[in-house]
Design a protein around this motif. Structure first.
Motif, PDB file in Angstrom:
ATOM      1  N   LYS A  97      17.131  -4.921  23.892  1.00 32.93           N
ATOM      2  CA  LYS A  97      16.980  -5.065  22.443  1.00 32.93           C
ATOM      3  C   LYS A  97      17.188  -3.687  21.832  1.00 32.93           C
ATOM      4  N   THR A  98      18.225  -3.548  21.013  1.00 32.54           N
ATOM      5  CA  THR A  98      18.484  -2.261  20.373  1.00 32.54           C
ATOM      6  C   THR A  98      17.844  -2.230  18.989  1.00 32.54           C
ATOM      7  N   LEU A  99      17.126  -1.145  18.715  1.00 32.69           N
ATOM      8  CA  LEU A  99      16.375  -1.002  17.472  1.00 32.69           C
ATOM      9  C   LEU A  99      16.588   0.388  16.890  1.00 32.69           C
ATOM     10  N   ASP A 100      16.262   0.542  15.631  1.00 33.96           N
ATOM     11  CA  ASP A 100      16.198   1.876  15.058  1.00 33.96           C
ATOM     12  C   ASP A 100      15.156   2.674  15.833  1.00 33.96           C
ATOM     13  N   ALA A 101      15.458   3.946  16.111  1.00 38.93           N
ATOM     14  CA  ALA A 101      14.573   4.754  16.963  1.00 38.93           C
ATOM     15  C   ALA A 101      13.147   4.802  16.428  1.00 38.93           C
ATOM     16  N   ALA A 102      12.978   4.764  15.108  1.00 35.70           N
ATOM     17  CA  ALA A 102      11.640   4.845  14.522  1.00 35.70           C
ATOM     18  C   ALA A 102      10.788   3.616  14.846  1.00 35.70           C
ATOM     19  N   GLN A 103      11.433   2.520  15.224  1.00 31.43           N
ATOM     20  CA  GLN A 103      10.703   1.280  15.518  1.00 31.43           C
ATOM     21  C   GLN A 103      10.305   1.166  16.989  1.00 31.43           C
ATOM     22  N   LEU A 104      10.792   2.065  17.819  1.00 34.44           N
ATOM     23  CA  LEU A 104      10.575   1.941  19.259  1.00 34.44           C
ATOM     24  C   LEU A 104       9.103   2.059  19.680  1.00 34.44           C
ATOM     25  N   ILE A 111       9.220  22.182   4.148  1.00 31.47           N
ATOM     26  CA  ILE A 111       9.637  21.066   4.998  1.00 31.47           C
ATOM     27  C   ILE A 111       9.888  19.812   4.168  1.00 31.47           C
ATOM     28  N   THR A 112      11.028  19.157   4.426  1.00 28.61           N
ATOM     29  CA  THR A 112      11.333  17.855   3.834  1.00 28.61           C
ATOM     30  C   THR A 112      11.446  16.859   4.972  1.00 28.61           C
ATOM     31  N   GLU A 113      10.568  15.852   4.993  1.00 27.77           N
ATOM     32  CA  GLU A 113      10.573  14.884   6.094  1.00 27.77           C
ATOM     33  C   GLU A 113      11.325  13.616   5.701  1.00 27.77           C
ATOM     34  N   PHE A 114      12.196  13.183   6.602  1.00 24.27           N
ATOM     35  CA  PHE A 114      12.943  11.942   6.432  1.00 24.27           C
ATOM     36  C   PHE A 114      12.456  10.940   7.476  1.00 24.27           C
ATOM     37  N   ASN A 115      12.671   9.664   7.214  1.00 22.30           N
ATOM     38  CA  ASN A 115      12.142   8.624   8.100  1.00 22.30           C
ATOM     39  C   ASN A 115      13.158   8.105   9.105  1.00 22.30           C
ATOM     40  N   ASP A 116      14.342   8.693   9.130  1.00 16.37           N
ATOM     41  CA  ASP A 116      15.355   8.217  10.070  1.00 16.37           C
ATOM     42  C   ASP A 116      16.200   9.380  10.564  1.00 16.37           C
ATOM     43  N   VAL A 149      13.977  22.824   4.923  1.00 14.60           N
ATOM     44  CA  VAL A 149      14.392  22.386   6.252  1.00 14.60           C
ATOM     45  C   VAL A 149      14.042  20.913   6.427  1.00 14.60           C
ATOM     46  N   GLY A 150      15.036  20.091   6.712  1.00 15.06           N
ATOM     47  CA  GLY A 150      14.821  18.662   6.907  1.00 15.06           C
ATOM     48  C   GLY A 150      14.428  18.353   8.345  1.00 15.06           C
ATOM     49  N   VAL A 151      13.468  17.449   8.509  1.00 14.70           N
ATOM     50  CA  VAL A 151      13.024  17.027   9.836  1.00 14.70           C
ATOM     51  C   VAL A 151      12.858  15.512   9.831  1.00 14.70           C
ATOM     52  N   ALA A 152      12.775  14.932  11.029  1.00 12.60           N
ATOM     53  CA  ALA A 152      12.437  13.521  11.205  1.00 12.60           C
ATOM     54  C   ALA A 152      11.014  13.465  11.747  1.00 12.60           C
ATOM     55  N   PRO A 153      10.399  12.281  11.797  1.00 13.97           N
ATOM     56  CA  PRO A 153       9.040  12.206  12.348  1.00 13.97           C
ATOM     57  C   PRO A 153       8.984  12.789  13.750  1.00 13.97           C
ATOM     58  N   GLY A 154       7.955  13.552  14.027  1.00 16.49           N
ATOM     59  CA  GLY A 154       7.824  14.155  15.344  1.00 16.49           C
ATOM     60  C   GLY A 154       7.321  15.580  15.267  1.00 16.49           C
ATOM     61  N   PHE A 209       9.744  10.737  18.377  1.00 17.21           N
ATOM     62  CA  PHE A 209       9.080   9.524  17.894  1.00 17.21           C
ATOM     63  C   PHE A 209       7.853   9.196  18.732  1.00 17.21           C
ATOM     64  N   ALA A 210       7.903   9.485  20.022  1.00 18.58           N
ATOM     65  CA  ALA A 210       6.721   9.293  20.861  1.00 18.58           C
ATOM     66  C   ALA A 210       5.605  10.228  20.401  1.00 18.58           C
ATOM     67  N   TRP A 211       5.964  11.464  20.109  1.00 19.16           N
ATOM     68  CA  TRP A 211       4.980  12.453  19.660  1.00 19.16           C
ATOM     69  C   TRP A 211       4.338  12.022  18.352  1.00 19.16           C
ATOM     70  N   ASN A 212       5.166  11.571  17.417  1.00 19.50           N
ATOM     71  CA  ASN A 212       4.658  11.173  16.104  1.00 19.50           C
ATOM     72  C   ASN A 212       3.720   9.981  16.205  1.00 19.50           C
ATOM     73  N   ALA A 213       3.948   9.110  17.202  1.00 22.07           N
ATOM     74  CA  ALA A 213       3.103   7.939  17.404  1.00 22.07           C
ATOM     75  C   ALA A 213       1.901   8.257  18.295  1.00 22.07           C
TER      76      ALA A 213
END
Length: 281
Positions: free
Chosen positions: A190-197, A72-77, A44-49, A213-217
């Motif tokens: 300013k628009t950014l990749d969600a991981a950079q927010l 679990i397979t985690e991806f960064n985007d 199962v693929g997931v993103a940070p969070g 992403f808030a949770w992961n940070a």
């Protein structure tokens, strides 16, 4: 004769007991082998969070009852989990809401299908510089996700808090910065990749950060200046390839997500305050 009869009866009882013990041992061994050796591995693929933990610690144990071992397979985007699912690198993913799934699938010609909705942490407006939206000054800088669906969602959250006004008769789900009708605070976007927010908070006045992403940070939802009221289409979904939507695994997923056991485990977990699927009402 009586003595011989008693002896034979005693031997018979012992033999029956041995057979029962042996049978129970074999049954236990088979059960153990099924639990440990005959599980089908599902990636199962997931993103940070938080959703990797949800898939691993709550959905995973429930799927194990159906014969599946979740890895679990985690991806960064937000891009690779869908591409990896489409290519067969993973069997499912859990990281996105329905609007993003539909938008991304259409743009990239993918055939992916949601199996069900899970409790979801909404987007929030966060700041390291001000304590209240009432303290926002004119010309403030605001960081937003650059992917289309989360950008539209960010603009809706700003509009809901009366920081901007969107044009009439637009599709709110695909709104972009060009759809802003009024910007009374002259906000600079300013628009950014969600991981950079999360990291952008040190460089902007406001950052609109999707919940995962808030949770992961380790940003507490209670620290948000405002949180969105999640529509059902913005709650996260468990996704498989469309040609697998009627597979045994997909049926097991639907059973798990609709089960009372899933609801109870959520209620007893760190996810208890997440927005629940409408079907849970």
């Amino acid at each position: 004769m009586k003595r011989n009869t008693k002896w034979f009866l005693s031997i018979g009882v012992v033999v029956i007991l041995l057979v029962l013990v042996f049978s129970i041992g074999i049954g236990a061994s088979r059960s153990s082998n099924h639990a440990n050796g005959n599980l089908k591995t599902i990636r199962v693929g997931v993103a940070p969070g938080p959703y990797g933990d949800m898939a691993k610690n709550i959905i995973g144990p429930l799927l194990k009852r159906h014969g599946y071992q979740v890895r679990i397979t985690e991806f960064n985007d937000y891009i690779q989990p869908n591409k990896a699912l489409n290519s067969g690198e993973i069997n499912a993913n859990l990281f996105q809401h329905r609007v993003y799934l539909q938008t991304f699938s259409q743009q990239n010609h993918l055939k992916l299908t949601a199996m069900g909705t899970v409790p979801t942490l909404g987007m929030g407006i966060y700041s390291n510089r001000i304590k209240s939206l009432n303290a926002l000054h004119d010309g403030a800088t605001v960081s937003l996700a650059n992917d289309p669906s989360n950008l539209a969602r960010s603009l809706q959250l700003l509009a809901a808090n009366h920081l901007i006004t969107l044009k009439n008769n637009i599709n709110a789900a695909t709104a972009s910065i060009s759809d802003i009708a009024a910007n009374p605070h002259r906000l600079v976007f300013k628009t950014l990749d969600a991981a950079q927010l999360p990291q952008s908070r040190s460089n902007v006045d406001l950052a609109l950060i999707p919940g995962n992403f808030a949770w992961n940070a380790k940003i507490r939802p209670s620290s948000a200046l405002a949180l969105e009221k999640l529509q059902e289409s913005y709650k996260n979904v468990f996704v498989v390839k469309t040609d697998q939507k009627n597979s045994a695994f997909a049926k097991a997923v639907r059973q798990v997500l609709n089960s009372n056991d899933f609801r109870q485990r959520i209620a007893d977990s760190q996810f208890k305050d997440f927005a629940k699927p409408n079907s849970w009402r």
